[in-house]
Scaffold this active site. Structure first.
Site, short mmCIF file in Angstrom:
data_model
loop_
_atom_site.label_atom_id
_atom_site.label_comp_id
_atom_site.label_asym_id
_atom_site.label_seq_id
_atom_site.Cartn_x
_atom_site.Cartn_y
_atom_site.Cartn_z
N GLU A 14 -9.54 -2.04 5.72
CA GLU A 14 -10.21 -1.36 6.68
C GLU A 14 -11.44 -2.30 6.74
O GLU A 14 -12.22 -2.73 6.13
CB GLU A 14 -10.47 0.06 6.47
CG GLU A 14 -9.48 1.14 6.86
CD GLU A 14 -8.89 1.35 7.72
OE1 GLU A 14 -8.66 0.69 9.08
OE2 GLU A 14 -8.66 2.54 7.68
N ASP A 47 0.79 -1.00 -0.31
CA ASP A 47 -0.19 0.14 0.08
C ASP A 47 0.97 0.89 -0.34
O ASP A 47 2.43 0.90 0.01
CB ASP A 47 -1.01 -0.19 1.92
CG ASP A 47 -0.36 -0.44 1.94
OD1 ASP A 47 0.95 -0.54 2.49
OD2 ASP A 47 -0.82 -0.95 3.95
N HIS A 62 -7.23 -4.38 10.74
CA HIS A 62 -6.91 -4.53 9.11
C HIS A 62 -5.47 -4.79 8.52
O HIS A 62 -4.98 -4.84 9.50
CB HIS A 62 -6.91 -2.60 8.54
CG HIS A 62 -5.45 -1.46 8.86
ND1 HIS A 62 -5.92 0.02 9.40
CD2 HIS A 62 -4.07 -1.83 8.86
CE1 HIS A 62 -4.92 0.27 9.59
NE2 HIS A 62 -4.17 -0.56 9.52
N ASN A 68 -6.97 -2.50 14.16
CA ASN A 68 -9.22 -2.34 13.73
C ASN A 68 -9.23 -3.44 13.31
O ASN A 68 -9.79 -3.97 12.92
CB ASN A 68 -9.34 -1.32 13.60
CG ASN A 68 -9.20 -1.05 11.91
OD1 ASN A 68 -7.52 -1.41 11.50
ND2 ASN A 68 -9.26 0.03 11.89
C1 GLP Z 1 -0.43 0.61 9.09
C2 GLP Z 1 -0.23 -0.29 7.41
C3 GLP Z 1 -0.19 -1.55 7.96
C4 GLP Z 1 0.05 -1.95 8.52
C5 GLP Z 1 -0.10 -0.93 9.86
C6 GLP Z 1 -0.03 -2.06 11.30
O1 GLP Z 1 -1.49 1.38 8.80
N1 GLP Z 1 -0.43 -0.13 5.79
O2 GLP Z 1 0.72 -2.31 6.76
O3 GLP Z 1 0.55 -3.08 9.58
O4 GLP Z 1 -0.14 0.30 9.60
O5 GLP Z 1 1.27 -1.06 11.57
P1 GLP Z 1 2.57 -1.24 12.86
O6 GLP Z 1 3.19 -1.92 12.50
O7 GLP Z 1 3.40 -0.22 12.70
O8 GLP Z 1 1.72 -1.30 13.82
#
Ligand code: GLP
Length: 240
Positions: free
Chosen positions: A142, A67, A137, A135
């Protein structure tokens, strides 16, 4: 879905790096799906060290990222292009022409979604690495996203904007939209590795693993994947 509980973040990262480096050794032209966020940073660090020592090479490897934010220039500190360069691509011998991220600054975002979906169909991920949003995702899919979705534009939820604001000067600078691989694009990978660390992920892990698969927790779709390994630390596993 196989769930592996590790003592801490370091052991989780080492386990993921072990699976990915085994794949790189087995298939020097493998296609790897990569993720951003804090969680995979330790895994990337180990892979970069292994490459430096000559244990693995990324020369023939192709990558597809999950993404990108909409409207953030590639060169911005918070773009996922910058993240991947700083945390992996600049530290290994990969040919950057073989690295792919969706372009959140494309003039025609609908066309960009179609381009990225076609790219993924032509380059099926041998391994797709995933983090987990608090959440539930995955990528930027989402809650409520269809399990049949392909690359699409997302309006980020308040909870994701809050979670990700720590990486920006202030919350108002967090983009409100992102472009993300869809759930069907993720499920198309031959193998999925999902990582989660820390108690902030414990509720999402519980829903993903223990509750019936539902679009209200996008990660729960992985219950239906034939080869999914979930590697988490003890804190993320505390509700299981
Ligand atoms: C972002 C990314 C996700 C990732 C999530 C969790 O929203 N788009 O791909 O898994 O954050 O991030 P973190 O690993 O910093 O908790």
């Amino acid at each position: 879905m196989k769930v592996i509980i590790k003592e801490n973040y370091e052991e989780m990262s080492a386990a993921a790096a072990g699976l990915i480096s085994d794949e790189i050794k087995r298939n020097k032209k493998t296609t790897l799906g990569f993720a951003t966020g804090s969680t995979p940073i330790g895994t990337y660090k180990i892979l970069a060290q292994m490459c430096k020592k000559g244990e693995i090479s990324f020369k023939g490897i192709k990558t597809v990222n999950l993404d990108e934010y909409v409207g953030l220039d590639k060169t911005s500190d918070q773009s996922y292009v910058t993240f991947m360069s700083q945390n992996l691509f600049d530290l290994v011998d990969i040919d950057k022409a073989n690295t792919n991220l969706p372009n959140g600054c494309a003039k025609n975002l609908e066309k960009e979604c179609q381009r990225y979906t076609s790219l993924l169909q032509a380059n099926k991920q041998d391994i797709q690495l995933l983090g987990l949003g608090s959440n539930g995702h995955v990528g930027f899919n989402e809650p409520g996203t269809s399990f049949d979705s392909h690359t699409h534009i997302v309006d980020l939820t308040e909870s994701t904007i809050n979670d990700n604001s720590r990486l920006f000067e202030d919350k108002s600078q967090v983009p409100k939209q992102a472009i993300t691989m869809g759930i069907a694009d993720i499920m198309n990978a031959k193998m999925v590795i999902l990582l989660a660390s820390g108690k902030a992920k414990a509720n999402a892990i519980y829903k993903m693993v223990k509750e019936p698969a539902s679009e209200s927790c996008p990660a729960s779709v992985l219950q239906n994947h034939p080869n999914c390994v979930v590697i988490i630390d003890k804190e993320a596993a505390k509700n299981l």
